[in-house]
Design a protein around this motif. Structure first.
Motif, PDB file in Angstrom:
ATOM      1  N   ILE A 185       0.805  -1.096   0.303  1.00  0.00           N
ATOM      2  CA  ILE A 185      -0.082   0.108  -0.167  1.00  0.00           C
ATOM      3  C   ILE A 185       0.861   1.446   0.003  1.00  0.00           C
ATOM      4  CG2 ILE A 185      -1.650   1.240   1.257  1.00  0.00           C
ATOM      5  CD1 ILE A 185      -2.737  -1.333   0.382  1.00  0.00           C
ATOM      6  N   ALA A 186       0.795   2.041  -1.043  1.00  0.00           N
ATOM      7  CA  ALA A 186       1.906   3.304  -1.253  1.00  0.00           C
ATOM      8  C   ALA A 186       1.022   4.017  -1.873  1.00  0.00           C
ATOM      9  CB  ALA A 186       3.228   2.681  -1.679  1.00  0.00           C
ATOM     10  N   PRO A 187       1.348   5.635  -1.997  1.00  0.00           N
ATOM     11  CA  PRO A 187       0.429   6.542  -2.690  1.00  0.00           C
ATOM     12  C   PRO A 187       1.012   6.364  -4.141  1.00  0.00           C
ATOM     13  CG  PRO A 187       1.374   7.509  -0.736  1.00  0.00           C
ATOM     14  CD  PRO A 187       1.977   5.999  -0.742  1.00  0.00           C
ATOM     15  N   ASN A 188       2.120   6.148  -4.542  1.00  0.00           N
ATOM     16  CA  ASN A 188       2.444   6.046  -6.090  1.00  0.00           C
ATOM     17  C   ASN A 188       1.790   4.981  -6.722  1.00  0.00           C
ATOM     18  OD1 ASN A 188       4.324   4.386  -4.261  1.00  0.00           O
ATOM     19  ND2 ASN A 188       5.129   3.697  -6.145  1.00  0.00           N
ATOM     20  N   LYS A 189       1.188   3.940  -5.942  1.00  0.00           N
ATOM     21  CA  LYS A 189       0.431   2.726  -6.553  1.00  0.00           C
ATOM     22  C   LYS A 189      -0.956   3.193  -6.803  1.00  0.00           C
ATOM     23  CE  LYS A 189       3.862  -0.539  -4.892  1.00  0.00           C
ATOM     24  NZ  LYS A 189       4.472  -0.865  -6.287  1.00  0.00           N
ATOM     25  N   ARG A 190      -1.319   4.074  -6.281  1.00  0.00           N
ATOM     26  CA  ARG A 190      -2.613   4.733  -6.693  1.00  0.00           C
ATOM     27  C   ARG A 190      -3.717   3.661  -6.429  1.00  0.00           C
ATOM     28  NH1 ARG A 190      -1.692   9.763  -5.539  1.00  0.00           N
ATOM     29  NH2 ARG A 190      -0.638  11.137  -7.268  1.00  0.00           N
ATOM     30  N   GLN A 191      -3.854   3.017  -5.467  1.00  0.00           N
ATOM     31  CA  GLN A 191      -4.748   2.038  -5.203  1.00  0.00           C
ATOM     32  C   GLN A 191      -6.142   2.598  -5.144  1.00  0.00           C
ATOM     33  OE1 GLN A 191      -2.095   1.778  -3.240  1.00  0.00           O
ATOM     34  NE2 GLN A 191      -1.319  -0.340  -3.078  1.00  0.00           N
ATOM     35  N   GLU A 192      -6.552   3.713  -4.915  1.00  0.00           N
ATOM     36  CA  GLU A 192      -7.843   4.670  -4.884  1.00  0.00           C
ATOM     37  C   GLU A 192      -8.128   4.409  -6.387  1.00  0.00           C
ATOM     38  OE1 GLU A 192      -4.907   8.295  -5.074  1.00  0.00           O
ATOM     39  OE2 GLU A 192      -4.846   6.127  -4.326  1.00  0.00           O
ATOM     40  N   ILE A 195      -9.697   1.315  -6.868  1.00  0.00           N
ATOM     41  CA  ILE A 195     -11.155   1.109  -6.077  1.00  0.00           C
ATOM     42  C   ILE A 195     -12.130   1.736  -7.062  1.00  0.00           C
ATOM     43  CG2 ILE A 195     -12.315   1.774  -4.018  1.00  0.00           C
ATOM     44  CD1 ILE A 195      -9.500   1.500  -2.595  1.00  0.00           C
ATOM     45  N   ARG A 196     -11.740   3.041  -7.636  1.00  0.00           N
ATOM     46  CA  ARG A 196     -12.700   3.671  -8.462  1.00  0.00           C
ATOM     47  C   ARG A 196     -13.251   2.983  -9.681  1.00  0.00           C
ATOM     48  NH1 ARG A 196      -9.655   7.955  -8.961  1.00  0.00           N
ATOM     49  NH2 ARG A 196     -10.328   8.951  -7.057  1.00  0.00           N
ATOM     50  N   ALA A 197     -12.235   2.445 -10.352  1.00  0.00           N
ATOM     51  CA  ALA A 197     -12.635   1.678 -11.354  1.00  0.00           C
ATOM     52  C   ALA A 197     -13.632   0.243 -11.036  1.00  0.00           C
ATOM     53  CB  ALA A 197     -11.381   1.053 -12.215  1.00  0.00           C
ATOM     54  N   PHE A 198     -12.929  -0.355 -10.071  1.00  0.00           N
ATOM     55  CA  PHE A 198     -13.770  -1.458  -9.482  1.00  0.00           C
ATOM     56  C   PHE A 198     -15.270  -1.093  -8.975  1.00  0.00           C
ATOM     57  CE2 PHE A 198     -15.770  -3.988  -5.607  1.00  0.00           C
ATOM     58  CZ  PHE A 198     -15.477  -5.015  -6.238  1.00  0.00           C
ATOM     59  N   TYR A 230     -12.462   5.688   1.883  1.00  0.00           N
ATOM     60  CA  TYR A 230     -12.853   6.029   0.565  1.00  0.00           C
ATOM     61  C   TYR A 230     -13.923   4.639   0.210  1.00  0.00           C
ATOM     62  CZ  TYR A 230     -12.904   6.886  -4.544  1.00  0.00           C
ATOM     63  OH  TYR A 230     -13.202   6.983  -5.915  1.00  0.00           O
ATOM     64  N   VAL A 231     -13.318   3.589   0.494  1.00  0.00           N
ATOM     65  CA  VAL A 231     -14.272   2.225   0.304  1.00  0.00           C
ATOM     66  C   VAL A 231     -15.676   2.365   1.131  1.00  0.00           C
ATOM     67  CG1 VAL A 231     -14.058  -0.183   0.869  1.00  0.00           C
ATOM     68  CG2 VAL A 231     -12.332   0.844  -0.020  1.00  0.00           C
ATOM     69  N   LYS A 232     -15.273   3.049   2.406  1.00  0.00           N
ATOM     70  CA  LYS A 232     -16.823   3.049   3.010  1.00  0.00           C
ATOM     71  C   LYS A 232     -17.604   4.111   2.353  1.00  0.00           C
ATOM     72  CE  LYS A 232     -18.443   3.921   7.728  1.00  0.00           C
ATOM     73  NZ  LYS A 232     -18.093   4.429   9.196  1.00  0.00           N
ATOM     74  N   LYS A 233     -17.141   5.198   1.819  1.00  0.00           N
ATOM     75  CA  LYS A 233     -17.770   6.291   1.077  1.00  0.00           C
ATOM     76  C   LYS A 233     -18.565   5.624  -0.015  1.00  0.00           C
ATOM     77  CE  LYS A 233     -17.494  10.702  -0.694  1.00  0.00           C
ATOM     78  NZ  LYS A 233     -16.489  11.943  -1.166  1.00  0.00           N
ATOM     79  N   LEU A 234     -18.005   4.605  -0.561  1.00  0.00           N
ATOM     80  CA  LEU A 234     -18.612   4.137  -2.062  1.00  0.00           C
ATOM     81  C   LEU A 234     -19.520   2.881  -1.579  1.00  0.00           C
ATOM     82  CD1 LEU A 234     -15.471   4.114  -4.297  1.00  0.00           C
ATOM     83  CD2 LEU A 234     -17.281   5.841  -4.267  1.00  0.00           C
ATOM     84  N   HIS A 235     -19.441   2.795  -0.392  1.00  0.00           N
ATOM     85  CA  HIS A 235     -20.310   1.439  -0.011  1.00  0.00           C
ATOM     86  C   HIS A 235     -19.834   0.253  -0.410  1.00  0.00           C
ATOM     87  CE1 HIS A 235     -23.214   4.632   1.742  1.00  0.00           C
ATOM     88  NE2 HIS A 235     -23.244   5.075   0.568  1.00  0.00           N
ATOM     89  N   LEU A 236     -18.496   0.149  -0.286  1.00  0.00           N
ATOM     90  CA  LEU A 236     -17.806  -1.282  -0.869  1.00  0.00           C
ATOM     91  C   LEU A 236     -17.209  -2.081   0.340  1.00  0.00           C
ATOM     92  CD1 LEU A 236     -15.903   0.545  -3.939  1.00  0.00           C
ATOM     93  CD2 LEU A 236     -18.206  -0.877  -3.636  1.00  0.00           C
ATOM     94  N   GLU A 237     -17.722  -1.693   1.413  1.00  0.00           N
ATOM     95  CA  GLU A 237     -16.960  -2.606   2.628  1.00  0.00           C
ATOM     96  C   GLU A 237     -17.071  -3.969   2.444  1.00  0.00           C
ATOM     97  OE1 GLU A 237     -19.394  -0.168   2.823  1.00  0.00           O
ATOM     98  OE2 GLU A 237     -19.203   0.803   4.650  1.00  0.00           O
ATOM     99  N   ASN A 238     -18.006  -4.685   1.900  1.00  0.00           N
ATOM    100  CA  ASN A 238     -18.525  -5.848   1.778  1.00  0.00           C
ATOM    101  C   ASN A 238     -17.654  -6.830   0.407  1.00  0.00           C
ATOM    102  OD1 ASN A 238     -19.889  -6.300   4.266  1.00  0.00           O
ATOM    103  ND2 ASN A 238     -21.765  -5.503   3.139  1.00  0.00           N
TER     104      ASN A 238
END
Length: 360
Positions: A185-192, A195-198, A230-238
Motif C-alpha cells: 500500500i503506497a501513494p504512488n501505486k494509486r490504489q484509490e 477502487i474507483r474503477a472497481f 474511500y471504500v466506506k464512502k462508496l459503500h464497498l465494505e463488503n
C-alpha cells in the motif's frame, strides 16, 4: 577476486532482496566467491544469508561491489569510498512528491535516495538498470558509464509451492469475478484508482465481484486509512478486501483465484506483480506509466488514461469475450519467456564477464 553484493535492507519477500538473493545463487553457481552485506537484515532470513555491513572485510582493487540502489541511505555515499570496482544495479527510487501528504519519513527517504543516486553518477564503473525506464533515469541524472538493462531475476520455481487452500476454498465461486492488485500500500501505486474503477464495474456491469488489494500497509498507515474511508464512502465494505501483510502461500492463492489483475500505479521501476500475473495466467489491465509499458512490452491491456468507467468496461469486455481474454493471456505467456530464470541468469553472467574482462 571477491564479488560483494551490498544493499541497505535485505528483507523477507521484498523484490530487491529477492533479486539480490537470486543473483547470489547465480554467482555461487558460477564459481565466484561472493557474499551479501546489508545495513539491516530481516530476522526471518537464515543467519547465513547476509552479514552486517560493518563486518565487510577489507577490499582490494581486484574485488567488485554490486550495489543495489533503491532508497535513501548513507550507503549511497559510503559505497564510493570502497577501493574496488563498482557495479550499481538501479531499482529506481519513487519520486518523493508522492509521499508529501502521507509520510515525512518516506518523503525524506526518497528525497535522500534521489540525491544519493545523483551523487554516484561519476563514482561507479558500470550500471545495470532493471528496465529501460530506469536506464533513462540514470542518463538524465548524468551517468556516463556503460549502462545495460537487466530485468529482475525471478525464481519462478517458488511459484510452484503450495498455495493456501483456505483462501482458495473461501473465494472460489464461478458466480463472482475476482479482481486483484498486489503490491505494498503506497501513494504512488494509486490504489484509490483501482477502487474507483472497481466501483464502476460493480455498479454498471456486475454486482457480483470482489476486489482484493494484497500487500502490507506498514509505514503507509495514513494513506491506508484514507483508502478505507474511500471504500466506506462508496459503500464497498463488503466487496473490497485489504489483506495486509500475508504469507507467500496466501499470495499464491490470490493469484490462483483472480480473474483480472488491475494496476493503476503511477510509478514502478519494474513491477514484479505484472510478471507474477503473467505466470498465473491472469489477464492484466494496467495504466501506462513509468516502467509498466516496458515490462508488459505490448501484452496485456495498456491504458492511456484512467477513466474509471472505461476501465470498468474493459474488465467487462475481458470477462465476456473468452477468445480475446485467451489471446491476451497467451500473449502474456509469450512475454513471460523473456523473464525465464535461465535466460536472465545467463544475461547477468555475460554482462558480468564482459565487465571483468573489459576492465571498464
Amino acid at each position: 577476486m571477491k564479488i560483494i553484493q551490498i544493499l541497505t535492507t535485505i528483507s523477507y519477500g521484498d523484490a530487491v532482496s529477492n533479486d539480490t538473493i537470486a543473483l547470489a545463487d547465480t554467482l555461487q553457481g558460477a564459481g565466484y566467491e561472493t557474499d551479501i552485506y546489508a545495513e539491516n537484515i530481516d530476522s526471518r532470513l537464515p543467519e547465513e544469508m547476509a552479514c552486517r555491513i560493518d563486518q565487510l572485510p577489507p577490499l582490494s582493487g581486484d574485488d567488485i561491489i554490486i550495489y543495489h540502489l533503491s532508497t535513501g541511505t548513507p550507503l549511497n555515499y559510503k559505497v564510493a569510498e570502497y577501493p574496488c570496482r563498482k557495479i550499481m544495479i538501479y531499482h529506481n527510487i519513487t519520486p518523493y512528491s508522492f509521499f508529501e501528504e502521507y509520510s515525512y519519513a518516506a518523503w525524506n527517504l526518497c528525497r535522500a535516495g534521489q540525491e544519493g543516486m545523483r551523487f554516484l553518477s561519476d563514482k561507479v564503473d558500470y550500471c545495470l538498470a532493471v528496465s529501460e525506464y530506469n536506464k533513462s533515469d540514470l542518463i538524465k541524472a548524468g551517468y556516463s558509464c556503460p549502462i545495460d538493462v537487466l530485468p529482475i531475476l525471478i525464481p519462478f520455481s517458488d511459484y510452484e509451492k503450495d498455495a493456501d487452500e483456505t483462501v482458495i476454498k473461501k473465494y472460489t465461486d464461478e458466480r463472482y469475478v475476482n479482481i486483484l492488485f498486489t503490491g505494498r500500500i503506497a501513494p504512488n501505486k494509486r490504489q484509490e484508482d483501482v477502487i474507483r474503477a472497481f466501483a464502476m464495474y460493480q455498479k454498471y456491469y456486475n454486482p457480483q465481484c470482489r476486489l482484493f488489494i494484497v500487500g502490507s500497509y506498514n509505514g503507509a498507515e495514513r494513506y491506508y486509512n484514507r483508502l478505507k474511508k474511500y471504500v466506506k464512502k462508496l459503500h464497498l465494505e463488503n466487496s473490497v478486501y485489504f489483506t495486509g501483510h500475508i504469507s507467500f502461500g496466501e499470495m499464491l492463492a490470490y493469484y490462483k483465484i483472480a480473474n483480472v489483475f488491475l494496476c493503476m500505479s503511477e510509478h514502478e521501476g519494474f513491477c514484479v506483480p505484472l510478471v507474477e500475473a503473467m505466470y498465473f495466467g491472469v489477464p492484466i489491465i494496467a495504466y501506462d506509466s513509468s516502467a509498466i509499458g516496458d515490462t508488459l512490452n505490448g501484452t496485456g491491456v495498456l491504458l492511456t488514461d484512467k477513466n474509471p468507467l472505461e476501465t470498468a468496461g474493459m474488465i467487462h469486455y475481458l470477462m465476456t469475450h473468452s477468445e480475446e481474454r485467451d489471446s491476451i493471456i497467451n500473449g502474456q505467456y509469450e512475454r513471460l519467456k523473456d523473464f525465464e530464470h535461465d535466460k536472465i541468469e545467463r544475461q547477468f553472467l555475460d554482462y558480468l564477464e564482459g565487465f571483468i574482462h573489459d576492465q571498464r
